[in-house]
Structures are given as structure tokens and as C-alpha cells.
Design a protein around this motif. Structure first.
Motif, PDB file in Angstrom:
ATOM      1  N   ILE A   1       1.005  -1.131   0.030  1.00 46.46           N
ATOM      2  CA  ILE A   1      -0.092   0.091   0.019  1.00 46.46           C
ATOM      3  C   ILE A   1       1.057   1.175   0.209  1.00 46.46           C
ATOM      4  O   ILE A   1       1.715   1.095   0.761  1.00 46.46           O
ATOM      5  N   ILE A   2       0.721   2.232  -0.689  1.00 45.30           N
ATOM      6  CA  ILE A   2       1.537   3.365  -0.934  1.00 45.30           C
ATOM      7  C   ILE A   2       0.737   4.378   0.063  1.00 45.30           C
ATOM      8  O   ILE A   2      -0.548   4.725  -0.278  1.00 45.30           O
ATOM      9  N   ALA A   3       1.243   5.150   1.129  1.00 41.45           N
ATOM     10  CA  ALA A   3       0.754   6.195   1.600  1.00 41.45           C
ATOM     11  C   ALA A   3       1.361   7.511   1.106  1.00 41.45           C
ATOM     12  O   ALA A   3       2.442   7.835   1.474  1.00 41.45           O
ATOM     13  N   TYR A   4       0.673   8.498   0.310  1.00 41.78           N
ATOM     14  CA  TYR A   4       1.267   9.743  -0.194  1.00 41.78           C
ATOM     15  C   TYR A   4       0.869  10.694   1.024  1.00 41.78           C
ATOM     16  O   TYR A   4      -0.097  11.033   1.514  1.00 41.78           O
ATOM     17  N   GLU A   5       1.939  11.187   1.768  1.00 39.72           N
ATOM     18  CA  GLU A   5       1.948  12.112   2.806  1.00 39.72           C
ATOM     19  C   GLU A   5       2.800  13.061   2.461  1.00 39.72           C
ATOM     20  O   GLU A   5       4.090  13.152   2.898  1.00 39.72           O
ATOM     21  N   PRO A   6       2.141  14.070   2.076  1.00 40.46           N
ATOM     22  CA  PRO A   6       3.067  15.578   1.870  1.00 40.46           C
ATOM     23  C   PRO A   6       3.647  16.033   3.311  1.00 40.46           C
ATOM     24  O   PRO A   6       2.949  16.212   4.330  1.00 40.46           O
ATOM     25  N   VAL A   7       4.997  16.261   3.236  1.00 47.63           N
ATOM     26  CA  VAL A   7       5.542  16.304   4.663  1.00 47.63           C
ATOM     27  C   VAL A   7       5.029  17.852   5.485  1.00 47.63           C
ATOM     28  O   VAL A   7       4.820  17.741   6.638  1.00 47.63           O
ATOM     29  N   TRP A   8       4.728  18.606   4.651  1.00 49.19           N
ATOM     30  CA  TRP A   8       4.215  19.923   5.154  1.00 49.19           C
ATOM     31  C   TRP A   8       2.623  19.810   5.758  1.00 49.19           C
ATOM     32  O   TRP A   8       2.279  20.812   6.321  1.00 49.19           O
TER      33      TRP A   8
ATOM     34  N   ALA B   1      -4.240  16.200  -3.615  1.00 51.32           N
ATOM     35  CA  ALA B   1      -4.172  14.804  -3.307  1.00 51.32           C
ATOM     36  C   ALA B   1      -4.184  13.807  -4.467  1.00 51.32           C
ATOM     37  O   ALA B   1      -3.572  13.208  -4.745  1.00 51.32           O
ATOM     38  N   ASP B   2      -5.512  14.140  -5.074  1.00 55.41           N
ATOM     39  CA  ASP B   2      -5.797  13.270  -6.405  1.00 55.41           C
ATOM     40  C   ASP B   2      -4.650  13.545  -7.185  1.00 55.41           C
ATOM     41  O   ASP B   2      -4.402  12.324  -7.704  1.00 55.41           O
TER      42      ASP B   2
ATOM     43  N   TYR C   1       5.332  -1.390 -13.210  1.00 58.26           N
ATOM     44  CA  TYR C   1       4.645  -2.793 -13.384  1.00 58.26           C
ATOM     45  C   TYR C   1       3.594  -2.725 -14.425  1.00 58.26           C
ATOM     46  O   TYR C   1       2.879  -3.739 -14.402  1.00 58.26           O
ATOM     47  N   GLY C   2       3.250  -1.650 -15.014  1.00 56.41           N
ATOM     48  CA  GLY C   2       2.144  -1.765 -15.913  1.00 56.41           C
ATOM     49  C   GLY C   2       0.829  -1.135 -15.218  1.00 56.41           C
ATOM     50  O   GLY C   2       0.711  -0.846 -14.133  1.00 56.41           O
ATOM     51  N   GLU C   3      -0.331  -0.811 -16.312  1.00 55.82           N
ATOM     52  CA  GLU C   3      -1.484  -0.174 -15.861  1.00 55.82           C
ATOM     53  C   GLU C   3      -2.065  -1.235 -14.598  1.00 55.82           C
ATOM     54  O   GLU C   3      -2.651  -0.488 -13.733  1.00 55.82           O
ATOM     55  N   GLU C   4      -2.306  -2.285 -14.887  1.00 57.38           N
ATOM     56  CA  GLU C   4      -3.210  -2.902 -14.152  1.00 57.38           C
ATOM     57  C   GLU C   4      -2.780  -3.131 -12.777  1.00 57.38           C
ATOM     58  O   GLU C   4      -3.525  -2.741 -11.784  1.00 57.38           O
ATOM     59  N   ILE C   5      -1.400  -3.383 -12.575  1.00 58.01           N
ATOM     60  CA  ILE C   5      -0.844  -3.094 -11.142  1.00 58.01           C
ATOM     61  C   ILE C   5      -0.879  -1.981 -10.446  1.00 58.01           C
ATOM     62  O   ILE C   5      -1.446  -1.771  -9.563  1.00 58.01           O
ATOM     63  N   ALA C   6      -0.930  -0.711 -11.407  1.00 55.53           N
ATOM     64  CA  ALA C   6      -1.025   0.495 -10.990  1.00 55.53           C
ATOM     65  C   ALA C   6      -2.283   0.542 -10.434  1.00 55.53           C
ATOM     66  O   ALA C   6      -2.441   1.373  -9.432  1.00 55.53           O
ATOM     67  N   ASN C   7      -3.420   0.184 -11.083  1.00 53.64           N
ATOM     68  CA  ASN C   7      -4.756   0.602 -10.823  1.00 53.64           C
ATOM     69  C   ASN C   7      -5.079  -0.106  -9.628  1.00 53.64           C
ATOM     70  O   ASN C   7      -6.027   0.370  -8.903  1.00 53.64           O
ATOM     71  N   ASP C   8      -4.554  -1.458  -9.519  1.00 57.15           N
ATOM     72  CA  ASP C   8      -5.064  -2.155  -8.189  1.00 57.15           C
ATOM     73  C   ASP C   8      -4.419  -1.790  -7.144  1.00 57.15           C
ATOM     74  O   ASP C   8      -4.588  -2.116  -5.983  1.00 57.15           O
ATOM     75  N   THR C   9      -3.422  -1.144  -6.984  1.00 59.20           N
ATOM     76  CA  THR C   9      -2.524  -0.761  -5.813  1.00 59.20           C
ATOM     77  C   THR C   9      -3.119   0.281  -5.173  1.00 59.20           C
ATOM     78  O   THR C   9      -3.643   1.528  -5.719  1.00 59.20           O
ATOM     79  N   VAL C  10      -3.253   0.053  -3.801  1.00 58.72           N
ATOM     80  CA  VAL C  10      -4.116   1.195  -2.674  1.00 58.72           C
ATOM     81  C   VAL C  10      -3.135   2.287  -2.497  1.00 58.72           C
ATOM     82  O   VAL C  10      -2.037   1.999  -2.163  1.00 58.72           O
ATOM     83  N   ILE C  11      -3.587   3.410  -2.737  1.00 65.56           N
ATOM     84  CA  ILE C  11      -2.706   4.571  -2.689  1.00 65.56           C
ATOM     85  C   ILE C  11      -3.781   5.549  -1.682  1.00 65.56           C
ATOM     86  O   ILE C  11      -4.793   5.948  -1.750  1.00 65.56           O
ATOM     87  N   GLN C  12      -3.018   5.658  -0.358  1.00 63.71           N
ATOM     88  CA  GLN C  12      -3.824   6.309   0.680  1.00 63.71           C
ATOM     89  C   GLN C  12      -3.361   7.847   0.514  1.00 63.71           C
ATOM     90  O   GLN C  12      -1.961   7.968   0.015  1.00 63.71           O
ATOM     91  N   TYR C  13      -4.164   8.762   1.195  1.00 55.58           N
ATOM     92  CA  TYR C  13      -3.581  10.099   1.370  1.00 55.58           C
ATOM     93  C   TYR C  13      -3.367  10.001   2.946  1.00 55.58           C
ATOM     94  O   TYR C  13      -4.303   9.802   3.624  1.00 55.58           O
ATOM     95  N   GLY C  14      -2.269  10.806   3.276  1.00 55.24           N
ATOM     96  CA  GLY C  14      -1.807  11.143   4.735  1.00 55.24           C
ATOM     97  C   GLY C  14      -1.634  12.621   4.979  1.00 55.24           C
ATOM     98  O   GLY C  14      -0.644  13.036   4.160  1.00 55.24           O
TER      99      GLY C  14
END
Ligand code: PGA
Length: 252
Positions: free
Chosen positions: A163-170, A183-184, A198-211
Motif C-alpha cells: 500500500i502506498i501512503a502519499y503524505e506531503p510532509v508539510w 491529493a488526487d 509494473y504496468g497499468e493493471e498493477i498500478a490501478n490495483d495498488t491502494v494509494i492512501q492520502y495522509g
């Protein structure tokens, strides 16, 4: 309906007794809210009490970091095997506080990520730009580079456990939140980097959170964005009704 992952990062908060009472308080509030996975990442010494309190609920308990070696002379560190032997499935890696205060780099984050995945754990990999980078207009370059460096050598097969958590440090702990559009957009840039790897399919299936200062007031709008698949929540994960309101926002 989209399935979300809502994770709390307790940081250096909650004794075992405090974690137990928190979990007991929040359990009835989130019962039946099945449209998201709910995880609390706890300090090592608090994990067992939190697991015990969470029994019978959908709450999962994770750790806040893991070392890359199996064992050895690494005072103060904990290995993936130690965590899995305690029934811990999830772990945060690369949190900006680890990078900022404890000298972690993309290289150590990458090593830790690979070690956790090899042990069969699920990783919440944190990355994001600092304020100067956003102001300089290089956010896309920064998050793409971090994505690629932090995941170097991670197989396509293992991406189902990332899972990727996108967290802008500021935005972390500052009360400043990225706008839903920011965020989007940035989660989309991370997804584009994943597609290159990894290609589109894996990219689309990966959960990306905002924090970053996600709370009961802004969660619904952030979570409504197509590239935002969940949240990693610090401050508001310490207050049961605030966190429960974020879970509610993920039901829509
Ligand atoms: P915050 O922390 O919600 O308190 O900003 C988020 C995080 O650090 O994961």
C-alpha cells in the motif's frame, strides 16, 4: 463500490492500557462498516494489548517500522520475523518522521520494504514531498523518484502486499491538508510511476492512501477522489469518534 484502507498511525502514543481502552471504545462504532480495511499501527510494546482488544472485530494491528536484517547487532530494532511471530501482518515503512529524525533514506526504506515483503508482511510505504519541493514545482519528480527508489527490486507479484501512503510532509501534524485536488493529482502521479514500473493493471490495483491532517471534516472529500483509496491518519486516529467518522466517510 470502491474498497478503502483506513489506517491509523499512533506514532509514540498509547500505553498498552490506553490502547486497550481506545480499541474497546471504537469497536462498537465501526461494527458492520465493511467497506474498508481498518488497521491501527501501534508502538511495539502496545501491539499485544491492542491485538487482544481487537479480537473478534475487523480491526487489524500493525507495526510502525521494521528492520531489514533477520537478526543481529542492531540495538533498538525489530525484525520482520519478530513481528510475524507476534501475528503482525501490516507495517508502516518510510514514514517522514523516520526519514526526518532518524536518518532513514530511500535506500534503507527499500531494504526494509523488501525484508518485510519477504517475510510475508503487508507494507504501508510512506512517501511525499517537503514544502520547498512543492513550492519549487517538483512534487511529481520527487514522488516518482521515491516510488522508484523505494520499490527497487520489489516484484510485480509482491505489489499486492504494498500500500502506498502519499503524505506531503508539510501536511503532517500541521493542520494543513493537501486540497482534494492536490491529493488526487499527486496520488495519480504516484500511480503513473507504478505503471511505468509494473504496468497499468498493477498500478490501478495498488491502494494509494492520502495522509496528512486527514480528519473527520475533510475525509469525505479527500476519499471521493478517484486516485485516493484510503487514508493514513495520525492525530485523528487517537480519538475514537474522529477516526470512526473517517471510517464512515469511506462507506460512501
Ligand atoms: P497526521 O499524521 O494525520 O497527524 O497529520 C499523519 C501521519 O503522519 O501518518
Amino acid at each position: 463500490m470502491k474498497r478503502y484502507v483506513i489506517a491509523g498511525n499512533w506514532k509514540m502514543n498509547f500505553t498498552p492500557a490506553e490502547a486497550t481502552s481506545f480499541i474497546n471504545e471504537i469497536k462498537p462504532m465501526i461494527e458492520g462498516k465493511n467497506n474498508c480495511d481498518i488497521i491501527f499501527c501501534a508502538p511495539y510494546v502496545t501491539i499485544a494489548a491492542a491485538q487482544e482488544a481487537a479480537k473478534g472485530s475487523q480491526i487489524k494491528i500493525g507495526a510502525e517500522n521494521v528492520h531489514f536484517a533477520d537478526k543481529g547487532a542492531y540495538t533498538g530494532e525489530v525484525s520482520a520475523k519478530m513481528l510475524t511471530s507476534c501475528g503482525v501482518e501490516y507495517v508502516i515503512i518510510g514514514h517522514s518522521e523516520r526519514r526526518q529524525y532518524f536518518g532513514e533514506t530511500d535506500e534503507t526504506v527499500n531494504l526494509r520494504t523488501k525484508a518485510a515483503l519477504a517475510a510475508g508482511m503487508k507494507v504501508i510505504l510512506c512517501l511525499g514531498e517537503v514544502k520547498e519541493q512543492r513550492l519549487a514545482g517538483i512534487t511529481k519528480e520527487v514522488v516518482s523518484m521515491q516510488t522508484k527508489l523505494d520499490l527497487a527490486g520489489v516484484s510485480a507479484e509482491d505489489m499486492k502486499n504494498v500500500i502506498i501512503a502519499y503524505e506531503p510532509v508539510w501536511a503532517i501534524g500541521t493542520g494543513l491538508t493537501a486540497t482534494p485536488e492536490q491529493a488526487d493529482e499527486t496520488c495519480g502521479q504516484i500511480r503513473a510511476a507504478l505503471a511505468e514500473l509494473y504496468g497499468e493493471e498493477i498500478a490501478n490495483d495498488t491502494v494509494i492512501q492520502y495522509g496528512g491532517s486527514m480528519n473527520e471534516k475533510n475525509a469525505a472529500e479527500l476519499l471521493s477522489k478517484p486516485n485516493v483509496d484510503g487514508g493514513l491518519i495520525g492525530g485523528a486516529s487517537l480519538v475514537a469518534d474522529k477516526f470512526a467518522a473517517i471510517v464512515d466517510a469511506a462507506q460512501k
